[in-house]
Design an enzyme around this catalytic site. Structure first.
Site, PDB file in Angstrom:
ATOM      1  N   LYS A 182      -8.583 -10.564  -7.278  1.00 24.45           N
ATOM      2  CA  LYS A 182      -9.644 -10.745  -6.278  1.00 24.45           C
ATOM      3  C   LYS A 182     -10.738  -9.695  -6.472  1.00 24.45           C
ATOM      4  O   LYS A 182     -10.451  -8.525  -6.712  1.00 24.45           O
ATOM      5  CB  LYS A 182      -8.959 -10.611  -4.909  1.00 24.45           C
ATOM      6  CG  LYS A 182      -9.826 -10.429  -3.705  1.00 24.45           C
ATOM      7  CD  LYS A 182      -8.951 -10.284  -2.455  1.00 24.45           C
ATOM      8  CE  LYS A 182      -9.139  -8.903  -1.818  1.00 24.45           C
ATOM      9  NZ  LYS A 182     -10.054  -8.826  -0.703  1.00 24.45           N
ATOM     10  N   LYS A 187     -14.119  -4.411  -3.007  1.00 19.86           N
ATOM     11  CA  LYS A 187     -14.871  -3.163  -2.870  1.00 19.86           C
ATOM     12  C   LYS A 187     -14.113  -2.017  -3.501  1.00 19.86           C
ATOM     13  O   LYS A 187     -14.699  -1.054  -3.957  1.00 19.86           O
ATOM     14  CB  LYS A 187     -15.063  -2.819  -1.393  1.00 19.86           C
ATOM     15  CG  LYS A 187     -16.096  -3.625  -0.666  1.00 19.86           C
ATOM     16  CD  LYS A 187     -16.299  -3.038   0.739  1.00 19.86           C
ATOM     17  CE  LYS A 187     -15.867  -3.995   1.822  1.00 19.86           C
ATOM     18  NZ  LYS A 187     -14.527  -3.764   2.362  1.00 19.86           N
ATOM     19  N   LYS A 234       0.823  -1.211   0.000  1.00 20.63           N
ATOM     20  CA  LYS A 234       0.000   0.000   0.000  1.00 20.63           C
ATOM     21  C   LYS A 234       0.856   1.258   0.000  1.00 20.63           C
ATOM     22  O   LYS A 234       0.556   2.215  -0.706  1.00 20.63           O
ATOM     23  CB  LYS A 234      -0.960   0.010   1.190  1.00 20.63           C
ATOM     24  CG  LYS A 234      -2.115  -0.962   1.017  1.00 20.63           C
ATOM     25  CD  LYS A 234      -3.223  -0.731   2.035  1.00 20.63           C
ATOM     26  CE  LYS A 234      -4.386  -1.689   1.762  1.00 20.63           C
ATOM     27  NZ  LYS A 234      -5.425  -1.615   2.805  1.00 20.63           N
TER      28      LYS A 234
HETATM   29  P1  ADP Z   1     -12.477  -5.646   0.030  1.00 24.05           P
HETATM   30  O1  ADP Z   1     -11.316  -6.047  -0.813  1.00 24.05           O
HETATM   31  O2  ADP Z   1     -13.784  -5.868  -0.641  1.00 24.05           O
HETATM   32  O3  ADP Z   1     -12.336  -4.253   0.606  1.00 24.05           O
HETATM   33  P2  ADP Z   1     -11.912  -6.525   2.696  1.00 24.05           P
HETATM   34  O4  ADP Z   1     -10.449  -6.505   2.590  1.00 24.05           O
HETATM   35  O5  ADP Z   1     -12.593  -5.420   3.443  1.00 24.05           O
HETATM   36  O6  ADP Z   1     -12.539  -6.649   1.249  1.00 24.05           O
HETATM   37  O7  ADP Z   1     -12.339  -7.925   3.302  1.00 24.05           O
HETATM   38  C1  ADP Z   1     -13.463  -8.124   4.118  1.00 24.05           C
HETATM   39  C2  ADP Z   1     -13.722  -9.608   4.229  1.00 24.05           C
HETATM   40  O8  ADP Z   1     -14.205 -10.117   2.987  1.00 24.05           O
HETATM   41  C3  ADP Z   1     -12.497 -10.446   4.559  1.00 24.05           C
HETATM   42  O9  ADP Z   1     -12.905 -11.499   5.413  1.00 24.05           O
HETATM   43  C4  ADP Z   1     -12.057 -10.992   3.235  1.00 24.05           C
HETATM   44  O10 ADP Z   1     -11.355 -12.198   3.339  1.00 24.05           O
HETATM   45  C5  ADP Z   1     -13.375 -11.165   2.510  1.00 24.05           C
HETATM   46  N1  ADP Z   1     -13.195 -10.977   1.067  1.00 24.05           N
HETATM   47  C6  ADP Z   1     -12.959  -9.807   0.448  1.00 24.05           C
HETATM   48  N2  ADP Z   1     -12.868  -9.971  -0.873  1.00 24.05           N
HETATM   49  C7  ADP Z   1     -13.037 -11.299  -1.102  1.00 24.05           C
HETATM   50  C8  ADP Z   1     -13.066 -12.112  -2.283  1.00 24.05           C
HETATM   51  N3  ADP Z   1     -12.867 -11.573  -3.472  1.00 24.05           N
HETATM   52  N4  ADP Z   1     -13.280 -13.424  -2.145  1.00 24.05           N
HETATM   53  C9  ADP Z   1     -13.492 -13.961  -0.932  1.00 24.05           C
HETATM   54  N5  ADP Z   1     -13.481 -13.266   0.216  1.00 24.05           N
HETATM   55  C10 ADP Z   1     -13.269 -11.937   0.142  1.00 24.05           C
HETATM   56 NA    NA Z   2      -9.280  -4.177   3.297  1.00 23.80          NA
END
Ligand code: ADP
Ligand code: NA
Length: 330
Positions: free
Chosen positions: A197, A200, A114
């Site tokens: 992946k 959000k 980051k």
């Molecule tokens: P994002 O990338 O959407 O901001 P976060 O890092 O806030 O997601 O992750 C929140 C939760 O959602 C965590 O438990 C993470 O492992 C799960 N998660 C986020 N993206 C994925 C994905 N693409 N596949 C499976 N689990 C995910």
């Molecule tokens: Na995050």
């Protein structure tokens, strides 16, 4: 209560959660809350490591909490609260930061990634100490298990090291938590870029299935998902990442095995398969979306639920913090 403790959370970093959050986190949490004394937090203090508009942050926090509940996290069964409502998180993070080596924190790969992206001026001390705040989140609740994605494993390892260090130096104040790493079959990829992946914070919206999108938009995104030229519905992560990802979503939301879905679509085109998947996703997300929007229609009631849950969380957190203060001489 003798159930083991579980802690997990998500950042309120968008108005809607995405399919990966739902499949990789919320669906698992919903099951785990039956066997664990679960604490689920909306980690708004963590979200501050990215630039935010204050009114939008508050709204995203509420919306994230509403989606937890809509997806089946029960505020009467689990403790579902907003991180900043419990001041002990920031207080314990300070104590733990005095036990964290600068070099140790510098080795966190998420920070390295980051900070490279944000540059010298965009990288804050808050981003650097993010894993210490995460350690405080977990340790305050005497947590036994922490369900996380692979990308958070290193942070949980740091949490364990800090717990052991504190306990050895001052006497036992913390349980040493164990990470439970998300299964590969619960990992969802971007529909337009199926080796990245789903997130959000994806750069473009076209490959992200939002939990709160209207059904038409969801179906459209699925119909436009990237596949390949082979034309057969077959799971092969390496050579067919697009189709494999769609199969994983299908299986996760129906509880069916991938081979059974492959059989059902044998000899049929991707169009049919995508239509079938669109129905599955819309059927699953539709009611969740309705419930979330209903909850958001009554923000006063939602805030009341969150406040009651924060009091429950604070009770546990303050007990740990009091013990810590006592042990370190504060
Ligand atoms: P994002 O990338 O959407 O901001 P976060 O890092 O806030 O997601 O992750 C929140 C939760 O959602 C965590 O438990 C993470 O492992 C799960 N998660 C986020 N993206 C994925 C994905 N693409 N596949 C499976 N689990 C995910
Ligand atoms: Na995050």
């Amino acid at each position: 209560m003798n159930k083991p403790r579980l802690y997990s959370g998500m950042q309120p970093s968008a108005d809607s959660l995405q399919a990966g959050n739902y499949i990789g986190a919320l669906l698992q949490w919903r099951d785990l809350q039956e066997t664990y004394d679960a604490f689920f937090s909306v980690v708004d203090l963590h979200a501050m490591t990215q630039p935010n508009n204050p009114a939008e942050l508050r709204e995203k926090t509420r919306r994230t909490a509403a989606q937890y509940i809509a997806a089946g996290i029960e505020p009467s069964k689990s403790t579902l609260y907003v991180q900043s409502h419990v001041p002990a998180h920031a207080e314990l993070a300070w104590i733990l930061s005095t036990l964290t080596g600068f070099g140790e924190a510098s080795r966190m790969t998420q920070f390295k990634d980051k900070s490279q992206r944000y540059g010298q001026d965009g990288t804050t001390v808050g981003l650097f100490t993010y894993p210490v705040l995460m350690a405080a989140d977990i340790l305050l609740y005497q947590t036994d298990i922490v369900p996380v994605g692979e990308d958070q494993k290193q942070h949980v390892e740091l949490t364990r090291d800090l717990a052991e260090r504190f306990n050895a130096r001052y006497g036992k104040a913390f349980e040493v938590p164990v990470p439970v790493i998300q299964k590969d079959t619960a990992r969802i990829y971007d529909l337009q870029n199926p080796t990245a992946k789903m997130s959000k914070s994806a750069a473009t919206d076209a490959g992200v299935l939002w939990l709160l999108d209207d059904p038409k938009a969801t179906a459209k995104k699925i119909m436009r998902a990237v596949t390949d030229s082979e034309g057969s519905v077959r799971y092969d992560r390496e050579n067919k990442p697009g189709v494999s990802n769609l199969l994983v979503i299908y299986a996760a939301l129906t509880g069916r095995q991938i081979p059974a879905i492959e059989d059902e679509y044998a000899g049929r085109g991707y169009g049919d398969f995508k239509k079938g998947l669109a129905d599955v996703v819309v059927n699953e997300f539709g009611p969740v979306r309705e419930r979330a929007l209903d909850l958001l229609d009554d923000p006063a009631e939602l805030d009341r639920v969150l406040a009651a849950n924060a009091r429950r969380a604070a009770e546990v957190a303050e007990r740990t913090l009091g013990d810590v203060y006592d042990k370190v001489g504060l």
